[in-house]
Scaffold this motif. Sequence first.
Motif, PDB file in Angstrom:
ATOM      1  N   ARG A 260       0.834  -1.214   0.000  1.00 31.55           N
ATOM      2  CA  ARG A 260       0.000   0.000   0.000  1.00 31.55           C
ATOM      3  C   ARG A 260       0.869   1.264   0.000  1.00 31.55           C
ATOM      4  NH1 ARG A 260      -4.212  -0.362   4.746  1.00 31.55           N
ATOM      5  NH2 ARG A 260      -4.647   1.733   3.949  1.00 31.55           N
ATOM      6  N   GLU A 311      -5.296   9.129   2.559  1.00 30.65           N
ATOM      7  CA  GLU A 311      -5.327   7.749   2.067  1.00 30.65           C
ATOM      8  C   GLU A 311      -5.856   7.698   0.636  1.00 30.65           C
ATOM      9  OE1 GLU A 311      -7.755   5.742   4.874  1.00 30.65           O
ATOM     10  OE2 GLU A 311      -6.211   5.631   6.432  1.00 30.65           O
ATOM     11  N   GLN A 315      -3.863   6.438  -2.761  1.00 27.96           N
ATOM     12  CA  GLN A 315      -4.405   5.411  -3.643  1.00 27.96           C
ATOM     13  C   GLN A 315      -4.552   5.924  -5.069  1.00 27.96           C
ATOM     14  OE1 GLN A 315      -4.827   2.213  -2.901  1.00 27.96           O
ATOM     15  NE2 GLN A 315      -5.384   1.866  -5.030  1.00 27.96           N
TER      16      GLN A 315
END
Length: 435
Positions: A260, A311, A315
């Motif tokens: 991630r 976040e 992404q």
Amino acid sequence: MINESNISIYSLSSEREIQMWKECIFVFDTCALLDFYSFSTKSQQNIFDTIFEKIEERLWIPGHVEYEFLKNREKSMVKPFSEKYGLLQKEILKPISKNIKELKAEVGQLSTRTKKQNSHPYIDVHLTEELEGLVNDFNNQYIVLNKKIDDEIIIREEEINSKIDNDNVLTGFKKFFKVGKEYNFKTIMEIIKEGELRYKNKIPPGYGDLNCAKPKDGIQIYGDLIVWKQIIEFAKEIKKPIIFISNDVTKGDWCYIDDRNRILSPKEDLIREIKDESNVDFWMYTLEQFMYKSPKLLGSKIDVSVIEEAEHITQSKIEDEEEIRVFEKGDIVWVDFPGTRPAVIVQNDLSSTKVMIAPMSSKNEKLNYKFRTQVELSACDYGLTNNCIIKLEKHMVLDKKNLKQYVTHLTDNDMIKIDKALKIALEAEYSFVME
């Protein structure tokens, strides 16, 4: 006698992390600064008020980061319009308009081909007229709404352009960040000479810029190394731990990351170098990790929505990089097949939707020399968490949509080993089939 404390600088216990955050100087890289423009104005201000106010005397950027930030600032400000709104118009709004026109034409064809009562196909003209009326009404309503959407996009563009002259982010940075001095050209040329040797031997940071998706040239190739040298020089002066906030993590030449894009730890070479040169501790976080940890370690009251926005930005960047990158033979990539794990691309026809990969072991296992179809990779050479084994006997063909994230590219020497091992694996398969 073996002393485990000799390697304690390479890991971060909870106690050590708390102590570092109390004493350190927070140093930001260019990418982390430019990513502030991806946040909403409200979130930008929330970060300034809840975090930066608490550490105002402990925020610093190298002179070369200032140069790169100011050079790329306006481009980053208009990026939401040029990339996001531009793609919205190209990929969604224009195709919708085209589809509606085609629908009108097809309904017209239906009416023309079915209106004669004395031949088949025949449909009651009242039905086709009703259908044409519905489509025309929908088209007229869409034209009105589409005009409103175009006007809304123009407003967004004007808002973005107005911020170039009224830049809240730049104003905030001027208030909170102290700036180091930039090097003169002679000093930079000396760093480039060192960089040539470092990059050749994959000594961090910066060597990933030789094979990045967007090629760099000139001094720009050695930008990371220039920044690093300035951090080391600054650390010598202040004699305090350095926490480096960076979003430039996917090249594998600064740190180890998970799937991630969260930083696991800096590269060992960096920790050792700054310890030897400046006698200070060093650690790294992404901007998202920095904000996430700030309530616990700084007592900040940052809004949860801001962390969620961070976040989302992370992404989106991952997805954008996946769209830009054309994967090549020799790339180490994260692959979904199922479950996410690293693999090496061993064959890749650019005209095909398929690609051949060989999985990499996720455990720190030793190479079994009985298997001539396996190749060992050193973790320190490629920014991996552990030494890995590429298992060519387990090669497989996948759809390219299963390739998720680029990690790094193998050296020519390792690719020669892989080609030999793959040849042995394929010959063994052929012999088995023939038998």
